[in-house]
Scaffold this active site. Structure first.
Site, PDB file in Angstrom:
ATOM      1  N   HIS A  68       0.833  -1.204   0.000  1.00 50.51           N
ATOM      2  CA  HIS A  68       0.000   0.000   0.000  1.00 50.51           C
ATOM      3  C   HIS A  68       0.870   1.258   0.000  1.00 50.51           C
ATOM      4  CE1 HIS A  68      -3.855  -2.135   1.645  1.00 50.51           C
ATOM      5  NE2 HIS A  68      -3.508  -2.529   0.437  1.00 50.51           N
TER       6      HIS A  68
ATOM      7  N   GLY B  18     -21.984  -2.298 -28.885  1.00 50.87           N
ATOM      8  CA  GLY B  18     -22.281  -1.277 -29.861  1.00 50.87           C
ATOM      9  C   GLY B  18     -23.321  -0.296 -29.396  1.00 50.87           C
TER      10      GLY B  18
ATOM     11  N   ALA C 297     -15.596   5.517 -30.864  1.00 49.79           N
ATOM     12  CA  ALA C 297     -14.833   6.356 -31.782  1.00 49.79           C
ATOM     13  C   ALA C 297     -15.788   6.773 -32.885  1.00 49.79           C
ATOM     14  CB  ALA C 297     -13.675   5.564 -32.373  1.00 49.79           C
TER      15      ALA C 297
ATOM     16  N   GLU D 275       1.130   3.799   1.907  1.00 52.59           N
ATOM     17  CA  GLU D 275       1.773   4.188   3.166  1.00 52.59           C
ATOM     18  C   GLU D 275       3.119   3.490   3.334  1.00 52.59           C
ATOM     19  OE1 GLU D 275      -1.288   3.239   2.616  1.00 52.59           O
ATOM     20  OE2 GLU D 275      -2.697   3.837   4.188  1.00 52.59           O
TER      21      GLU D 275
HETATM   22  C1  AOF Z   1      -4.530   1.651   2.327  1.00 55.70           C
HETATM   23  N1  AOF Z   1      -3.552   2.074   1.498  1.00 55.70           N
HETATM   24  O1  AOF Z   1      -2.606   2.172  -0.509  1.00 55.70           O
HETATM   25  C2  AOF Z   1      -4.650   1.053  -0.357  1.00 55.70           C
HETATM   26  C3  AOF Z   1      -5.696   0.656   0.534  1.00 55.70           C
HETATM   27  O2  AOF Z   1      -5.782  -6.696  -0.612  1.00 55.70           O
HETATM   28  P1  AOF Z   1      -5.037  -5.525  -0.071  1.00 55.70           P
HETATM   29  O3  AOF Z   1      -4.194  -5.863   1.144  1.00 55.70           O
HETATM   30  O4  AOF Z   1      -4.258  -4.765  -1.094  1.00 55.70           O
HETATM   31  O5  AOF Z   1      -6.168  -4.527   0.495  1.00 55.70           O
HETATM   32  C4  AOF Z   1      -7.020  -3.906  -0.398  1.00 55.70           C
HETATM   33  C5  AOF Z   1      -7.968  -2.986   0.322  1.00 55.70           C
HETATM   34  O6  AOF Z   1      -7.238  -2.054   1.122  1.00 55.70           O
HETATM   35  C6  AOF Z   1      -8.793  -2.144  -0.644  1.00 55.70           C
HETATM   36  O7  AOF Z   1     -10.001  -2.749  -1.003  1.00 55.70           O
HETATM   37  C7  AOF Z   1      -9.023  -0.888   0.165  1.00 55.70           C
HETATM   38  O8  AOF Z   1     -10.036  -1.084   1.126  1.00 55.70           O
HETATM   39  C8  AOF Z   1      -7.699  -0.747   0.903  1.00 55.70           C
HETATM   40  N2  AOF Z   1      -6.758  -0.023   0.036  1.00 55.70           N
HETATM   41  N3  AOF Z   1      -5.605   1.000   1.834  1.00 55.70           N
HETATM   42  O9  AOF Z   1      -4.448   1.853   3.528  1.00 55.70           O
HETATM   43  C9  AOF Z   1      -3.553   1.800   0.191  1.00 55.70           C
HETATM   44  N4  AOF Z   1      -4.663   0.725  -1.667  1.00 55.70           N
HETATM   45 ZN    ZN Z   2      -3.226  -0.309   3.817  1.00 57.31          ZN
END
Ligand code: AOF
Ligand code: ZN
Length: 361
Positions: free
Chosen positions: A44, A292, A147, A46
């Site tokens: 993620h 379509g 298009a 973070e």
């Molecule tokens: C965050 N930071 O950058 C994202 C989040 O399957 P995982 O572990 O990748 O978790 C996916 C879920 O986590 C996604 O459906 C959403 O709820 C959250 N995404 N959360 O803290 C991130 N991409």
């Molecule tokens: Zn996360």
């Protein structure tokens, strides 16, 4: 946060059905780490930003979505934030994922991290509109692409459509294919174009390809219905109703690696609402519809379209019999017509891409 939103766009072609997320680590007003969610299944935003920062003790974290606290494909971000010793967390939007919503911020606060939500919330909601739409409605965000010539025709009166737009516009069409989880065409388009529907050049994953054939009319020699040697890797879903295909035909499709979905019959066409419900269950958060005209008309008439991408070529095709992009009954009163907003334009060689979102509450 504005920089985090910008960073998030880096995941545009590789994270769906996950949301786009960007993150920035700052200390004393200076950015010391940047990151974004790069690909589905990957770390993620973070964690990427914390890793980039190295030592983030006592620093602030800006992230465009609330940090998660659940074990998904990756471990919880809340843990990484606590381990790094982050002092304050600013996030833009809550995560409507039932596994997430509010848990991360709560856990962080309990550990004495200062947490503030809602920074640039509107911008974050707009950036991930498809994700929020899918979570809320349990239906994919439907992007309709076509298009057309400057006089609004998607084929000549003789039925020719390859190609109306130039190479640059068509390459942009492939980048739209990379963004989504599934790509769908109606029967007439499958017949007329015999498309593959894969993003080319191939990189990363191939979206699910959905082929509609209510009457069981499509010849098995179409590329999409052939063996995966011809159709390419990736899942394909053939949608029809019970009784429209012989058992032998269905068996042949299955042997070619095509999955089959038979929807209960319904007067006047396939039950598109039911189809979208089923696609949502398959984790299809964004669906690209490539024609379509009849399918586009049915979706739009029934409030099942959210976004339009119209490629426009400086050509005149003319002809009363030449198709325009949205067929069906249309809206006979101007007052009932669909309103769109946020129209944006891109120049692609000699062509133009106009995109806009349909207003809905
Ligand atoms: C965050 N930071 O950058 C994202 C989040 O399957 P995982 O572990 O990748 O978790 C996916 C879920 O986590 C996604 O459906 C959403 O709820 C959250 N995404 N959360 O803290 C991130 N991409
Ligand atoms: Zn996360």
């Amino acid at each position: 946060m504005a920089e985090a939103l910008e960073l998030a766009l880096g995941g545009l072609e590789s994270v769906s059905p996950n949301p786009l997320v960007g993150a920035v680590v700052a200390r004393g007003g200076r950015v010391i780490g940047r990151g974004f969610h790069r690909r589905l299944g990957g770390p993620h935003a973070e964690r990427e930003a914390l890793r980039d920062a190295g030592n983030a003790r006592g620093a602030d974290l800006y992230v465009t979505l609330e940090p998660c606290a659940h074990h998904g494909k990756t471990p919880p971000c809340s843990e990484a934030i606590l381990e790094a010793g982050i002092k304050r967390v600013f996030f833009a939007a809550f995560d409507p994922n039932p596994a997430a919503r509010g848990r991360g911020p709560r856990i962080l606060r309990q550990a004495s991290v200062e947490v503030r939500g809602g920074l640039l919330r509107k911008e974050a909601l707009a950036q991930n509109a498809p994700y929020f739409f899918w979570r809320k409605n349990r239906r994919p965000w439907v992007l309709l692409k076509w298009a057309m010539s400057l006089d609004g025709k998607i084929a000549t009166a003789g039925g020719e459509s390859q190609w109306i737009t130039g190479a640059k516009a068509r390459a942009r069409g492939h980048s739209l294919r990379r963004r989504v989880d599934a790509i769908m065409v109606g029967t007439e388009t499958a017949l007329a174009d015999d498309p593959l529907l894969t993003p080319r050049p191939a990189r990363g994953r191939t979206p699910l390809r959905v082929i509609l054939d209510r009457r069981g009319r499509l010849p098995m020699k179409l590329k999409l219905l052939s063996s995966s040697r011809v159709a390419g890797r990736g899942r394909r879903l053939y949608v029809s109703v019970p009784g429209a295909n012989s058992v032998r035909r269905l068996g042949k499709l299955e042997r070619s690696g095509v999955e089959i979905l038979l929807l209960p019959p319904r007067a006047g066409g396939l039950d598109l609402g039911l189809l979208l419900d089923e696609l949502s269950k398959l984790e299809i958060s964004q669906l690209l519809v490539e024609g379509g005209a009849e399918l586009a008309g049915a979706l739009l008439k029934n409030s099942m379209g959210q976004e339009i991408a119209a490629f426009i070529a400086p050509k005149i095709l003319g002809g009363e019999g030449a198709l325009s992009p949205v067929g069906g009954e249309g809206f006979s009163k101007l007052q009932e017509s669909l309103a769109l907003s946020g129209m944006r334009q891109e120049t692609l060689g000699a062509d133009l891409l106009l995109s806009a979102r349909i207003d809905f509450s």
